[in-house]
Design a protein around this motif. Structure first.
Motif, PDB file in Angstrom:
ATOM      1  N   ALA A 160       7.671   8.642   6.251  1.00  0.00           N
ATOM      2  CA  ALA A 160       9.106   8.531   5.989  1.00  0.00           C
ATOM      3  C   ALA A 160       9.894   8.974   7.217  1.00  0.00           C
ATOM      4  CB  ALA A 160       9.481   9.397   4.802  1.00  0.00           C
ATOM      5  N   PRO A 161      10.978   8.267   7.545  1.00  0.00           N
ATOM      6  CA  PRO A 161      11.773   8.654   8.703  1.00  0.00           C
ATOM      7  C   PRO A 161      12.578   9.937   8.466  1.00  0.00           C
ATOM      8  CG  PRO A 161      12.774   6.785   7.604  1.00  0.00           C
ATOM      9  CD  PRO A 161      11.465   7.046   6.926  1.00  0.00           C
ATOM     10  N   ILE A 162      12.881  10.238   7.196  1.00  0.00           N
ATOM     11  CA  ILE A 162      13.556  11.490   6.839  1.00  0.00           C
ATOM     12  C   ILE A 162      12.973  11.984   5.525  1.00  0.00           C
ATOM     13  CG2 ILE A 162      15.715  10.926   8.038  1.00  0.00           C
ATOM     14  CD1 ILE A 162      16.947  10.207   5.381  1.00  0.00           C
ATOM     15  N   GLN A 194      16.205   3.373   7.236  1.00  0.00           N
ATOM     16  CA  GLN A 194      15.391   2.204   7.536  1.00  0.00           C
ATOM     17  C   GLN A 194      14.022   2.656   8.008  1.00  0.00           C
ATOM     18  OE1 GLN A 194      17.397  -0.445  10.224  1.00  0.00           O
ATOM     19  NE2 GLN A 194      19.150  -0.651   8.890  1.00  0.00           N
ATOM     20  N   PHE A 195      13.025   1.875   7.665  1.00  0.00           N
ATOM     21  CA  PHE A 195      11.684   2.132   8.176  1.00  0.00           C
ATOM     22  C   PHE A 195      11.002   0.794   8.392  1.00  0.00           C
ATOM     23  CE2 PHE A 195      11.102   1.903   3.639  1.00  0.00           C
ATOM     24  CZ  PHE A 195       9.885   1.263   3.481  1.00  0.00           C
ATOM     25  N   ASP A 196      10.031   0.807   9.260  1.00  0.00           N
ATOM     26  CA  ASP A 196       9.296  -0.407   9.593  1.00  0.00           C
ATOM     27  C   ASP A 196       7.835  -0.031   9.706  1.00  0.00           C
ATOM     28  OD1 ASP A 196       8.471  -2.883  10.430  1.00  0.00           O
ATOM     29  OD2 ASP A 196       9.311  -2.713  12.432  1.00  0.00           O
ATOM     30  N   SER A 197       7.009  -0.717   8.974  1.00  0.00           N
ATOM     31  CA  SER A 197       5.582  -0.452   9.026  1.00  0.00           C
ATOM     32  C   SER A 197       4.851  -1.790   9.015  1.00  0.00           C
ATOM     33  CB  SER A 197       5.143   0.391   7.824  1.00  0.00           C
ATOM     34  OG  SER A 197       3.753   0.540   7.813  1.00  0.00           O
ATOM     35  N   ALA A 198       3.988  -1.975   9.964  1.00  0.00           N
ATOM     36  CA  ALA A 198       3.207  -3.205  10.036  1.00  0.00           C
ATOM     37  C   ALA A 198       1.743  -2.837  10.217  1.00  0.00           C
ATOM     38  CB  ALA A 198       3.675  -4.064  11.205  1.00  0.00           C
ATOM     39  N   THR A 199       0.891  -3.680   9.761  1.00  0.00           N
ATOM     40  CA  THR A 199      -0.535  -3.465   9.938  1.00  0.00           C
ATOM     41  C   THR A 199      -1.199  -4.817  10.189  1.00  0.00           C
ATOM     42  OG1 THR A 199      -2.483  -2.375   9.047  1.00  0.00           O
ATOM     43  CG2 THR A 199      -1.135  -3.597   7.486  1.00  0.00           C
ATOM     44  N   PHE A 200      -2.411  -4.762  10.653  1.00  0.00           N
ATOM     45  CA  PHE A 200      -3.146  -5.970  10.986  1.00  0.00           C
ATOM     46  C   PHE A 200      -4.473  -5.977  10.243  1.00  0.00           C
ATOM     47  CE2 PHE A 200      -0.427  -4.799  14.519  1.00  0.00           C
ATOM     48  CZ  PHE A 200       0.287  -5.967  14.717  1.00  0.00           C
ATOM     49  N   ASN A 223      -8.504 -11.990   1.086  1.00  0.00           N
ATOM     50  CA  ASN A 223      -8.408 -12.104  -0.365  1.00  0.00           C
ATOM     51  C   ASN A 223      -7.202 -11.348  -0.932  1.00  0.00           C
ATOM     52  OD1 ASN A 223      -9.752  -9.671   0.276  1.00  0.00           O
ATOM     53  ND2 ASN A 223     -10.691  -9.559  -1.747  1.00  0.00           N
ATOM     54  N   ALA A 224      -6.390 -10.741  -0.070  1.00  0.00           N
ATOM     55  CA  ALA A 224      -5.162 -10.083  -0.525  1.00  0.00           C
ATOM     56  C   ALA A 224      -4.155 -11.166  -0.918  1.00  0.00           C
ATOM     57  CB  ALA A 224      -4.606  -9.195   0.562  1.00  0.00           C
ATOM     58  N   LYS A 225      -3.674 -11.100  -2.136  1.00  0.00           N
ATOM     59  CA  LYS A 225      -2.751 -12.122  -2.652  1.00  0.00           C
ATOM     60  C   LYS A 225      -1.379 -11.554  -2.998  1.00  0.00           C
ATOM     61  CE  LYS A 225      -6.045 -15.144  -2.629  1.00  0.00           C
ATOM     62  NZ  LYS A 225      -6.187 -15.958  -1.463  1.00  0.00           N
ATOM     63  N   ASN A 226      -1.289 -10.266  -3.283  1.00  0.00           N
ATOM     64  CA  ASN A 226      -0.045  -9.630  -3.695  1.00  0.00           C
ATOM     65  C   ASN A 226       0.116  -8.307  -2.970  1.00  0.00           C
ATOM     66  OD1 ASN A 226       0.744 -11.458  -5.950  1.00  0.00           O
ATOM     67  ND2 ASN A 226      -1.235 -10.783  -6.750  1.00  0.00           N
ATOM     68  N   ILE A 227       1.325  -7.769  -3.040  1.00  0.00           N
ATOM     69  CA  ILE A 227       1.594  -6.477  -2.417  1.00  0.00           C
ATOM     70  C   ILE A 227       2.223  -5.559  -3.463  1.00  0.00           C
ATOM     71  CG2 ILE A 227       3.852  -7.206  -1.592  1.00  0.00           C
ATOM     72  CD1 ILE A 227       3.380  -5.383   0.853  1.00  0.00           C
ATOM     73  N   SER A 228       1.866  -4.309  -3.412  1.00  0.00           N
ATOM     74  CA  SER A 228       2.457  -3.286  -4.268  1.00  0.00           C
ATOM     75  C   SER A 228       2.972  -2.174  -3.347  1.00  0.00           C
ATOM     76  CB  SER A 228       1.403  -2.729  -5.230  1.00  0.00           C
ATOM     77  OG  SER A 228       1.933  -1.650  -5.963  1.00  0.00           O
ATOM     78  N   ILE A 229       4.227  -1.811  -3.502  1.00  0.00           N
ATOM     79  CA  ILE A 229       4.827  -0.776  -2.659  1.00  0.00           C
ATOM     80  C   ILE A 229       5.195   0.408  -3.534  1.00  0.00           C
ATOM     81  CG2 ILE A 229       6.736  -0.217  -1.128  1.00  0.00           C
ATOM     82  CD1 ILE A 229       6.858  -3.220  -0.436  1.00  0.00           C
ATOM     83  N   ASP A 230       4.739   1.578  -3.158  1.00  0.00           N
ATOM     84  CA  ASP A 230       5.037   2.796  -3.900  1.00  0.00           C
ATOM     85  C   ASP A 230       5.792   3.765  -3.003  1.00  0.00           C
ATOM     86  OD1 ASP A 230       3.559   2.064  -6.262  1.00  0.00           O
ATOM     87  OD2 ASP A 230       1.740   2.497  -5.127  1.00  0.00           O
ATOM     88  N   PHE A 231       6.801   4.400  -3.544  1.00  0.00           N
ATOM     89  CA  PHE A 231       7.541   5.439  -2.845  1.00  0.00           C
ATOM     90  C   PHE A 231       7.171   6.763  -3.499  1.00  0.00           C
ATOM     91  CE2 PHE A 231       9.996   1.597  -2.229  1.00  0.00           C
ATOM     92  CZ  PHE A 231      10.262   1.641  -0.873  1.00  0.00           C
ATOM     93  N   LEU A 232       6.632   7.675  -2.710  1.00  0.00           N
ATOM     94  CA  LEU A 232       6.142   8.939  -3.240  1.00  0.00           C
ATOM     95  C   LEU A 232       6.867  10.102  -2.620  1.00  0.00           C
ATOM     96  CD1 LEU A 232       2.340   8.125  -2.941  1.00  0.00           C
ATOM     97  CD2 LEU A 232       3.783   7.875  -4.957  1.00  0.00           C
TER      98      LEU A 232
END
Length: 52
Positions: free
Chosen positions: A15-17, A27-33, A38-47
């Motif tokens: 987290a930026p703050i 704002q935040f930006d996160s990318a991965t490679f 076989n990944a078809k969907n994304i789930s985003i969790d804020f903890l």
């Protein structure tokens, strides 16, 4: 997540703050490679941080 809803990959974006006040934004930006094909969907969790 694959087409059966199973997690196939995950990553953590720091987290930026620590917290937001009402109506405050951050704002935040996160990318991965190399996400599995076989990944078809994304789930985003804020903890919350431990102990918060």
């Amino acid at each position: 997540m694959d087409d059966k809803g199973q997690s196939v990959f995950n990553w953590i974006a720091p987290a930026p703050i620590a917290s937001l006040k009402p109506d405050e934004v951050a704002q935040f930006d996160s990318a991965t490679f190399n996400i599995p094909p076989n990944a078809k969907n994304i789930s985003i969790d804020f903890l919350s941080a431990p102990g918060k």
